[in-house]
Design a protein around this motif. Sequence first.
Motif, PDB file in Angstrom:
ATOM      1  N   ASP A   1       0.725  -1.039  -0.142  1.00 39.41           N
ATOM      2  CA  ASP A   1      -0.038   0.093  -0.211  1.00 39.41           C
ATOM      3  C   ASP A   1       1.008   1.332  -0.254  1.00 39.41           C
ATOM      4  O   ASP A   1       0.589   2.257  -0.897  1.00 39.41           O
ATOM      5  CB  ASP A   1      -0.810  -0.053   1.348  1.00 39.41           C
ATOM      6  N   HIS A   2       2.042   1.301   0.658  1.00 35.05           N
ATOM      7  CA  HIS A   2       2.795   2.257   0.735  1.00 35.05           C
ATOM      8  C   HIS A   2       3.733   2.467  -0.178  1.00 35.05           C
ATOM      9  O   HIS A   2       3.982   3.799  -0.728  1.00 35.05           O
ATOM     10  CB  HIS A   2       3.522   2.449   2.151  1.00 35.05           C
ATOM     11  N   VAL A   3       4.113   1.415  -0.704  1.00 28.87           N
ATOM     12  CA  VAL A   3       4.752   1.721  -2.142  1.00 28.87           C
ATOM     13  C   VAL A   3       4.147   2.028  -3.180  1.00 28.87           C
ATOM     14  O   VAL A   3       4.518   2.770  -3.958  1.00 28.87           O
ATOM     15  CB  VAL A   3       5.222   0.182  -2.455  1.00 28.87           C
ATOM     16  N   SER A   4       2.723   1.565  -3.315  1.00 27.79           N
ATOM     17  CA  SER A   4       1.822   2.185  -4.187  1.00 27.79           C
ATOM     18  C   SER A   4       1.745   3.872  -4.292  1.00 27.79           C
ATOM     19  O   SER A   4       1.518   4.164  -5.356  1.00 27.79           O
ATOM     20  CB  SER A   4       0.764   1.640  -4.208  1.00 27.79           C
ATOM     21  N   GLY A   5       1.452   4.105  -2.937  1.00 31.01           N
ATOM     22  CA  GLY A   5       1.585   5.839  -2.640  1.00 31.01           C
ATOM     23  C   GLY A   5       2.778   6.542  -3.277  1.00 31.01           C
ATOM     24  O   GLY A   5       2.579   7.603  -3.399  1.00 31.01           O
ATOM     25  N   THR A   6       3.975   5.674  -3.170  1.00 27.54           N
ATOM     26  CA  THR A   6       5.265   6.496  -3.048  1.00 27.54           C
ATOM     27  C   THR A   6       5.753   6.584  -4.528  1.00 27.54           C
ATOM     28  O   THR A   6       6.378   7.549  -4.991  1.00 27.54           O
ATOM     29  CB  THR A   6       6.107   5.553  -2.244  1.00 27.54           C
ATOM     30  N   LEU A   7       5.574   5.606  -5.391  1.00 22.73           N
ATOM     31  CA  LEU A   7       6.030   5.453  -6.759  1.00 22.73           C
ATOM     32  C   LEU A   7       5.824   6.597  -7.717  1.00 22.73           C
ATOM     33  O   LEU A   7       6.415   7.039  -8.617  1.00 22.73           O
ATOM     34  CB  LEU A   7       5.952   4.060  -7.272  1.00 22.73           C
ATOM     35  N   PRO A   8       4.568   6.957  -7.669  1.00 24.69           N
ATOM     36  CA  PRO A   8       4.219   8.188  -8.609  1.00 24.69           C
ATOM     37  C   PRO A   8       4.913   9.199  -8.271  1.00 24.69           C
ATOM     38  O   PRO A   8       4.851  10.242  -9.215  1.00 24.69           O
ATOM     39  CB  PRO A   8       2.562   8.248  -8.249  1.00 24.69           C
ATOM     40  N   TYR A   9       5.577   9.548  -7.384  1.00 27.21           N
ATOM     41  CA  TYR A   9       6.541  10.558  -7.102  1.00 27.21           C
ATOM     42  C   TYR A   9       7.824  10.634  -7.791  1.00 27.21           C
ATOM     43  O   TYR A   9       8.572  11.449  -7.106  1.00 27.21           O
ATOM     44  CB  TYR A   9       6.248  11.186  -5.299  1.00 27.21           C
ATOM     45  N   GLN A  10       7.964   9.762  -8.548  1.00 27.62           N
ATOM     46  CA  GLN A  10       9.522   9.456  -9.027  1.00 27.62           C
ATOM     47  C   GLN A  10       9.682  10.854  -9.708  1.00 27.62           C
ATOM     48  O   GLN A  10       8.881  11.279 -10.470  1.00 27.62           O
ATOM     49  CB  GLN A  10       9.796   8.433 -10.015  1.00 27.62           C
ATOM     50  N   GLY A  11      10.766  11.302  -9.611  1.00 25.09           N
ATOM     51  CA  GLY A  11      11.467  12.540 -10.471  1.00 25.09           C
ATOM     52  C   GLY A  11      11.093  13.851  -9.689  1.00 25.09           C
ATOM     53  O   GLY A  11      11.407  14.973 -10.367  1.00 25.09           O
ATOM     54  N   GLN A  12      10.380  13.787  -8.762  1.00 26.11           N
ATOM     55  CA  GLN A  12       9.995  14.980  -7.886  1.00 26.11           C
ATOM     56  C   GLN A  12      11.416  15.253  -6.949  1.00 26.11           C
ATOM     57  O   GLN A  12      12.141  14.347  -6.589  1.00 26.11           O
ATOM     58  CB  GLN A  12       8.759  14.691  -6.931  1.00 26.11           C
ATOM     59  N   ASP A  13      11.605  16.429  -6.257  1.00 29.80           N
ATOM     60  CA  ASP A  13      12.686  16.842  -5.499  1.00 29.80           C
ATOM     61  C   ASP A  13      12.285  16.679  -4.062  1.00 29.80           C
ATOM     62  O   ASP A  13      11.310  17.016  -3.375  1.00 29.80           O
ATOM     63  CB  ASP A  13      12.802  18.096  -5.613  1.00 29.80           C
ATOM     64  N   ILE A  14      12.749  15.315  -3.645  1.00 32.51           N
ATOM     65  CA  ILE A  14      12.167  14.789  -2.354  1.00 32.51           C
ATOM     66  C   ILE A  14      13.577  14.528  -1.692  1.00 32.51           C
ATOM     67  O   ILE A  14      14.543  13.758  -1.948  1.00 32.51           O
ATOM     68  CB  ILE A  14      11.575  13.256  -2.496  1.00 32.51           C
ATOM     69  N   ASP A  15      13.563  14.792  -0.060  1.00 28.17           N
ATOM     70  CA  ASP A  15      14.693  14.567   0.787  1.00 28.17           C
ATOM     71  C   ASP A  15      14.564  13.473   1.542  1.00 28.17           C
ATOM     72  O   ASP A  15      15.558  12.789   1.927  1.00 28.17           O
ATOM     73  CB  ASP A  15      15.172  15.842   1.540  1.00 28.17           C
ATOM     74  N   MET A  16      13.257  12.938   1.934  1.00 31.27           N
ATOM     75  CA  MET A  16      13.145  11.866   2.657  1.00 31.27           C
ATOM     76  C   MET A  16      11.621  11.290   2.455  1.00 31.27           C
ATOM     77  O   MET A  16      10.626  12.307   2.173  1.00 31.27           O
ATOM     78  CB  MET A  16      13.211  12.173   4.154  1.00 31.27           C
ATOM     79  N   ILE A  17      11.468  10.131   2.474  1.00 35.35           N
ATOM     80  CA  ILE A  17      10.016   9.695   2.346  1.00 35.35           C
ATOM     81  C   ILE A  17       9.804   9.053   3.887  1.00 35.35           C
ATOM     82  O   ILE A  17      10.592   8.351   4.437  1.00 35.35           O
ATOM     83  CB  ILE A  17      10.023   8.441   1.643  1.00 35.35           C
ATOM     84  N   VAL A  18       8.537   9.423   4.295  1.00 32.66           N
ATOM     85  CA  VAL A  18       8.120   9.033   5.537  1.00 32.66           C
ATOM     86  C   VAL A  18       7.061   8.285   5.582  1.00 32.66           C
ATOM     87  O   VAL A  18       5.854   8.544   4.800  1.00 32.66           O
ATOM     88  CB  VAL A  18       8.021  10.234   6.605  1.00 32.66           C
ATOM     89  N   TRP A  19       7.077   6.843   5.939  1.00 32.94           N
ATOM     90  CA  TRP A  19       5.880   6.016   6.300  1.00 32.94           C
ATOM     91  C   TRP A  19       5.471   5.959   7.644  1.00 32.94           C
ATOM     92  O   TRP A  19       6.256   6.054   8.436  1.00 32.94           O
ATOM     93  CB  TRP A  19       6.081   4.702   5.606  1.00 32.94           C
ATOM     94  N   PRO A  20       4.379   5.196   7.974  1.00 29.81           N
ATOM     95  CA  PRO A  20       3.723   5.370   9.303  1.00 29.81           C
ATOM     96  C   PRO A  20       4.406   4.140  10.054  1.00 29.81           C
ATOM     97  O   PRO A  20       5.129   3.251   9.477  1.00 29.81           O
ATOM     98  CB  PRO A  20       2.265   5.392   9.140  1.00 29.81           C
ATOM     99  N   GLU A  21       4.080   4.150  11.252  1.00 31.18           N
ATOM    100  CA  GLU A  21       4.261   2.858  12.186  1.00 31.18           C
ATOM    101  C   GLU A  21       3.877   1.705  11.536  1.00 31.18           C
ATOM    102  O   GLU A  21       2.558   1.412  10.968  1.00 31.18           O
ATOM    103  CB  GLU A  21       3.438   3.164  13.411  1.00 31.18           C
ATOM    104  N   ASN A  22       4.471   0.452  11.300  1.00 30.82           N
ATOM    105  CA  ASN A  22       4.036  -0.689  10.767  1.00 30.82           C
ATOM    106  C   ASN A  22       3.805  -0.650   9.224  1.00 30.82           C
ATOM    107  O   ASN A  22       3.341  -1.586   8.865  1.00 30.82           O
ATOM    108  CB  ASN A  22       2.793  -1.232  11.432  1.00 30.82           C
ATOM    109  N   ALA A  23       4.440   0.381   8.693  1.00 30.05           N
ATOM    110  CA  ALA A  23       4.091   0.466   7.438  1.00 30.05           C
ATOM    111  C   ALA A  23       4.799  -0.894   6.486  1.00 30.05           C
ATOM    112  O   ALA A  23       4.218  -1.059   5.538  1.00 30.05           O
ATOM    113  CB  ALA A  23       4.658   1.641   6.845  1.00 30.05           C
TER     114      ALA A  23
END
Length: 494
Positions: A240-262
Motif C-alpha cells: 500500500d505504501h509503495v503504491s502511494g510512493t512510486l508516482p512521485y518519481q522525479g520529484q525533489d524529495i529529501d526523505m520519504i516518511v511512512w507510518p508505524e508498521n508500514a
Amino acid sequence: MKRMSFGISLILAVVAGFTLSAAFPATAFWPLAFVGVFILYWSLIGRSFWTGFLVGTITGATFWLTLINWLTLYLGPVPWLALGILQALFFGVGAAVSGIVINRGPQRWPSRWGRIGVVSIVLASVWTLRESITSVWPYGGFSWGRMAQSQAESPLAQNVAWVGTAGLTFLVVVSSAFLFQTLRERQTKLLAFPVLFFVSILAVPAFPHEITGYTNVLSVQGNSRAGLFDRGAPGSILQDHVSGTLPYQGQDIDMIVWPENASDLNPLQSVLAAQVLTAVSAKLDAPIVTGTITVDEQDRVFNSSLVWTDKALAQYDKIHPVPFAEYMPNREFWRLFQPDLVDLVTRDYSFGTRPNVVDINGVLAGISICFDITDDNQAYLMIGDGAEIILAQTNNADFGKTSENLQQLSIARLRAIETARSVVNISTVGTSAVISPDGATLDSIPAYQPAEMLTTVPLSTTITPAMSFGRVIEWSIGAVAIAGVLLILIRRKP
C-alpha cells in the motif's frame, strides 16, 4: 457560593466530567475546559476528604470514560473500564486534596488576596501535580487527557513554548480557580482580577523561533488494513505504501516518511522487503523512514523505525511501549481476571535503548512512534540531541473512525509549538498532517483514504524555555502543591 447538598454535588460532578471531555477532540470546544474546572471546584465546597474523593471520582469517571471510549471499538468494555476507572480514582484523590484546599485554605491565608491568589495557585498546582504523577506512573503512566492538550487549537496554545505542557495545564486551571475564588468573595469589583489575568495569558506572544532551513518530505498514508484483527496478506501494508510512493518519481524529495508498521515484513529479516525498500529508495533517490517490527540477537521484539536506502542506515526502537497493548506487565496476575484479553497481547515488545534522533539525509530528525508523542521526556531527549524536525509515525487502525486520531493529532500540534519543531504526523489510516513550529497545518490527509503529502517543511534548532526548563517548571509546580497542602494541614500555633 455555599455548600450544596451531596446529591447536587454528585450531579455537578457528572456535568463537570462531560464538560471537561467536550473540551477535547472531537468536540474540541476549548473554553469548556475552564467551565469544567469551575464546576468541579463548586461541587467540592463543604465536602470532606472522602465525599470530595467520591465527587472527584464521579467527575473523573465521566471525563475519562467519555474521552477514551475509542478503546471499546475492538477490545470491548473491559480495557476501557479498567483504564478509565484507574484514572478516575487518581482524579478522585486529586479532587479530595483540592477540596481540602478549597475548604481550609481560606482560613490558612485569611487575607483577601490570600483567599483568592494563594488558594487558587495551590489548587492549580495540585491539579498539575496529579497529572504529572499519572503521566509517568504506574507502568510508565498514561500521559493522555492532560488539561493542556485541550488547548491545542486555542489562543493559549502559544504559552506551551514558554512553560511546557505542565505549565499550560497550570495556567488553564489557575484561571478557573481565580474566577471561582473571586466569586466566593461576592464582590463584583474583584472580577477585574481574573479577567485581567486571563487577558494577559491570552496576550502572551509566540516564542520566536528561527527557521534554519527546509526539507522536502513525502509522507504516505496507505489506508491499510493494519489493525489488530485485520488479516491481510503478508506484505500488503508494505505494498500500500509503495503504491502511494512510486508516482512521485522525479520529484525533489529529501526523505520519504511512512507510518508505524508500514513495512509489515521486517526488512532486516525479509529479503523481499529489503529489496522492495531498496528499489523504491533508489527510484526516488531518497531515504525511506518506515515503521516495522524487529527482532534482535536475543530474540527481543521491538516496535522500530528504520531509515533505509540500500540497507538500514539508522534504527530507533520504541522507548516506551504501551502497557496492556504492546506488552503485558505482570501477565500471570492480570490473566486471572481476563485471560482472553490478556492473551490478545501475544508478544511483549522490549523497551528500546537507542537514541530517538537519527540523521536522515543530513537532517537530524526526532522519531516518535504512536503514543511516544505524549511523552514529555522523549521530547526533551529529542531536542537535547539536536532534532531539527519531529517525525511522528503512528498506526490508528485499531481505533477506527473514533476521535482517537484527532486527540493524538492535537497532542502532536501542541508538541510542535512546545518544541518549536515541525511535526510530520503520519498514520496508516489517518488523520495525518504536517504541522509547522507555530502550530499551523501545512498539509493534511483526512482519515480513511489513501493519499500523500509532498511538503516543504521548515527546520529549526531553536530551544524554547519549555525545553530548557520543562522539568524544573513541572517540579516547581509540584513543590508548590505539596508545600501548600502541608501548610494547610499543619495547624498554626496559638
